[in-house]
Design an enzyme around this catalytic site. Sequence first.
Site, PDB file in Angstrom:
ATOM      1  N   PHE A  95       0.797  -1.127   0.011  1.00 50.18           N
ATOM      2  CA  PHE A  95       0.036   0.064   0.006  1.00 50.18           C
ATOM      3  C   PHE A  95       0.785   1.249   0.080  1.00 50.18           C
ATOM      4  CE2 PHE A  95      -1.759   3.501   2.619  1.00 50.18           C
ATOM      5  CZ  PHE A  95      -2.835   3.884   1.518  1.00 50.18           C
ATOM      6  N   GLU A  96       1.762   1.353   0.942  1.00 48.21           N
ATOM      7  CA  GLU A  96       2.944   2.483   0.785  1.00 48.21           C
ATOM      8  C   GLU A  96       3.560   2.771  -0.293  1.00 48.21           C
ATOM      9  OE1 GLU A  96       4.067   2.360   5.435  1.00 48.21           O
ATOM     10  OE2 GLU A  96       4.938   0.739   4.454  1.00 48.21           O
ATOM     11  N   VAL A  97       3.942   1.666  -1.125  1.00 53.26           N
ATOM     12  CA  VAL A  97       4.439   1.970  -2.278  1.00 53.26           C
ATOM     13  C   VAL A  97       3.397   2.506  -3.544  1.00 53.26           C
ATOM     14  CG1 VAL A  97       5.306   0.785  -4.647  1.00 53.26           C
ATOM     15  CG2 VAL A  97       6.052  -0.174  -2.235  1.00 53.26           C
TER      16      VAL A  97
END
Length: 156
Positions: A95-97
């Site tokens: 998700f962070e990517v």
Amino acid sequence: MQKQIYLAGGWFTPKQADMVARAHKALAANPTVGYIHSPQEHQYKDVTEDNDPNGLFGGYEWANQTYQNDITAMDLADMAVVLWDMADEDTGTAFEVGYLNASHTPIVFVCEDDLQENPINLMLAKGISKCVTDINELETLDFQFVAGEPYPGKII
């Protein structure tokens, strides 16, 4: 000018915890890095699975505030370093990517696993700026300018 780094990666297995510790140490020694935000160090009210005197871990208040802390840190970061464990892929890190990519934040993707033996999803491969295969490289990488390079590993 030193860069603010968002350090993404799971810390849920011994391998992942070791990667985070080694990456933090390498980044701290890098003269082009100013501030390192590691989410595990910024949990809401310092709550963790092992330190939860008020029963907040896993609840709405903890999740909401921890999420907001991470979003704010990603929004303030100049760059991101993403640690990836092929054997135990972390959905939060994925998700962070996506979030960092959508925010146009350059991403240095770090994976010490065999990139030809262990393919990654094309959405991750195409969302990164640079791939590093040895955490120690973070100590000397010039974060003032990270040139975009295609992901060198196998993609699925």
